[in-house]
Design an enzyme around this catalytic site. Structure first.
Site, PDB file in Angstrom:
ATOM      1  N   GLU A  72       1.121   2.821  -4.562  1.00  0.00           N
ATOM      2  CA  GLU A  72      -0.217   3.392  -4.747  1.00  0.00           C
ATOM      3  C   GLU A  72      -0.195   4.912  -4.716  1.00  0.00           C
ATOM      4  O   GLU A  72      -0.758   5.566  -5.597  1.00  0.00           O
ATOM      5  CB  GLU A  72      -1.173   2.877  -3.668  1.00  0.00           C
ATOM      6  CG  GLU A  72      -2.545   3.518  -3.788  1.00  0.00           C
ATOM      7  CD  GLU A  72      -3.571   2.978  -2.810  1.00  0.00           C
ATOM      8  OE1 GLU A  72      -4.756   3.299  -3.003  1.00  0.00           O
ATOM      9  OE2 GLU A  72      -3.192   2.267  -1.882  1.00  0.00           O
ATOM     10  N   ASP A  92       1.440  -1.265  -1.388  1.00  0.00           N
ATOM     11  CA  ASP A  92       0.233  -0.595  -0.902  1.00  0.00           C
ATOM     12  C   ASP A  92       0.494  -0.270   0.566  1.00  0.00           C
ATOM     13  O   ASP A  92       0.486  -1.163   1.417  1.00  0.00           O
ATOM     14  CB  ASP A  92      -1.000  -1.485  -1.038  1.00  0.00           C
ATOM     15  CG  ASP A  92      -2.294  -0.714  -0.822  1.00  0.00           C
ATOM     16  OD1 ASP A  92      -2.225   0.393  -0.239  1.00  0.00           O
ATOM     17  OD2 ASP A  92      -3.365  -1.203  -1.221  1.00  0.00           O
ATOM     18  N   ILE A  94      -1.180   1.380   2.910  1.00  0.00           N
ATOM     19  CA  ILE A  94      -2.322   1.055   3.767  1.00  0.00           C
ATOM     20  C   ILE A  94      -3.410   0.469   2.871  1.00  0.00           C
ATOM     21  O   ILE A  94      -4.105   1.201   2.165  1.00  0.00           O
ATOM     22  CB  ILE A  94      -2.875   2.283   4.524  1.00  0.00           C
ATOM     23  CG1 ILE A  94      -1.810   2.888   5.439  1.00  0.00           C
ATOM     24  CG2 ILE A  94      -4.102   1.892   5.337  1.00  0.00           C
ATOM     25  CD1 ILE A  94      -2.291   4.093   6.245  1.00  0.00           C
ATOM     26  N   ASP A  95      -3.523  -0.848   2.872  1.00  0.00           N
ATOM     27  CA  ASP A  95      -4.606  -1.483   2.123  1.00  0.00           C
ATOM     28  C   ASP A  95      -5.791  -1.572   3.075  1.00  0.00           C
ATOM     29  O   ASP A  95      -5.767  -2.323   4.045  1.00  0.00           O
ATOM     30  CB  ASP A  95      -4.193  -2.872   1.629  1.00  0.00           C
ATOM     31  CG  ASP A  95      -5.253  -3.466   0.718  1.00  0.00           C
ATOM     32  OD1 ASP A  95      -5.846  -2.699  -0.055  1.00  0.00           O
ATOM     33  OD2 ASP A  95      -5.500  -4.682   0.787  1.00  0.00           O
ATOM     34  N   THR A  97      -7.663   1.797   3.510  1.00  0.00           N
ATOM     35  CA  THR A  97      -7.602   3.165   4.046  1.00  0.00           C
ATOM     36  C   THR A  97      -8.929   3.586   4.674  1.00  0.00           C
ATOM     37  O   THR A  97      -8.949   4.211   5.737  1.00  0.00           O
ATOM     38  CB  THR A  97      -7.193   4.163   2.942  1.00  0.00           C
ATOM     39  OG1 THR A  97      -5.902   3.814   2.456  1.00  0.00           O
ATOM     40  CG2 THR A  97      -7.146   5.580   3.483  1.00  0.00           C
ATOM     41  N   ASP A 222      -2.868  -3.783  -4.694  1.00  0.00           N
ATOM     42  CA  ASP A 222      -3.780  -4.460  -3.774  1.00  0.00           C
ATOM     43  C   ASP A 222      -3.549  -5.966  -3.754  1.00  0.00           C
ATOM     44  O   ASP A 222      -3.783  -6.618  -2.730  1.00  0.00           O
ATOM     45  CB  ASP A 222      -5.243  -4.223  -4.191  1.00  0.00           C
ATOM     46  CG  ASP A 222      -5.672  -2.778  -4.093  1.00  0.00           C
ATOM     47  OD1 ASP A 222      -5.456  -2.181  -3.028  1.00  0.00           O
ATOM     48  OD2 ASP A 222      -6.231  -2.249  -5.065  1.00  0.00           O
TER      49      ASP A 222
END
Length: 280
Positions: A72, A92, A94-95, A97, A222
């Protein structure tokens, strides 16, 4: 799955756990951390997102130097987003954020691995709940080693549906999102929920506590890992208009069974989004 892919999956689990610890450690210093913007005033990124992605990619490069990456933050920094037949890690860091910034505890590290454009394994680590969701193609889905199974509910009127509002605040798009929401709520369904993380929403479907999740505007990072977790737990994946799911389309519908999915398709007010692999 060959032994080399098992080795890659073992590495993904280990690095996801390490990344999750980094995320938890960062919460204490959030007041000092710079929160930056990407596509809009509500599309957030932090230094921790960038550090976690760097940690994952560097550790994978050392062990699997020939593999490709879609990350990402790398894409946000200008790297192309293209899925080839080559072994590819789809990350990802930190899915969720926005959740992380607000210490709302639904935050995940998501790592999918594809070969020949097909996801071979998925790892989703829910950092604050210490839940490690894993799936291998043809070998089932698990949470902390326990098998996952989707809900057996076939009546959508007794279902909980998950969705999100996304980060596009264009009034026409927002109208479409609320139009879909109104139509889904008035089916009627038991309820509508959203964890604020696509990966966690998909793991909720796989776990059986949510019957379906749909969203337009998400990205391949994601949903890559979560899509396999859903499939291996016995669920179905499709496009929001009913066709096959396309990882790069930025549209997803994950459900416990086809009848619930097809009923939801009738209620979703579709809007267009730029594909992840559209030429920049």
């Amino acid at each position: 799955m060959t032994d080399v892919w098992q080795s890659a999956m073992d590495h993904a689990v280990a690095v996801a756990r390490k990344a999750g610890q980094m995320v938890r450690d960062a919460v204490g210093s959030l007041q000092k951390e710079a929160v930056m913007l990407k596509s809009s005033s509500v599309d957030l990124v932090t230094q921790t997102d960038q550090k976690v992605e760097e940690l994952i990619i560097q550790s994978v490069k050392e062990k699997f130097p020939s593999h490709c990456f879609i990350g990402e933050e790398s894409v946000a920094a200008g790297e192309v987003c293209v899925l080839t037949d080559a072994p590819t890690w789809i990350i990802d860091p930190i899915d969720g954020t926005t959740n992380f910034v607000h210490t709302f505890p639904f935050v995940a590290v998501s790592i999918g691995f594809s070969v020949n454009k097909q996801v071979e394994f998925g790892v989703v680590y829910s950092c604050f709940h210490d839940q490690m969701y894993t799936a291998r193609r043809g070998r089932g889905a698990f949470c902390n080693g326990e098998p996952l199974q989707v809900s057996q509910q076939r009546d959508i009127q007794q279902a909980i549906i998950a969705t999100e509002f996304g980060c596009n605040r264009d009034p026409e798009t927002v109208d479409k999102i609320f139009s879909s929401l109104k139509r889904v709520v008035t089916i009627p369904v038991h309820g509508v929920r959203g964890a604020g993380s696509a990966a966690i929403n998909m793991c909720m479907v796989a776990s059986g506590c949510v019957e379906a999740y749909y969203e337009i505007g998400i990205h391949v990072w994601d949903v890559a890992a979560g899509s396999l977790v859903v499939a291996e737990a016995g669920g179905v994946l499709m496009d929001v208009e009913g066709g096959p799911m396309d990882l790069m389309s930025r549209r997803v519908l994950a459900a416990n069974n086809r009848s619930v999915a097809e009923r939801l398709v009738k209620e979703i007010d579709v809007f267009s989004v730029r594909r992840d692999d559209a030429a920049s």
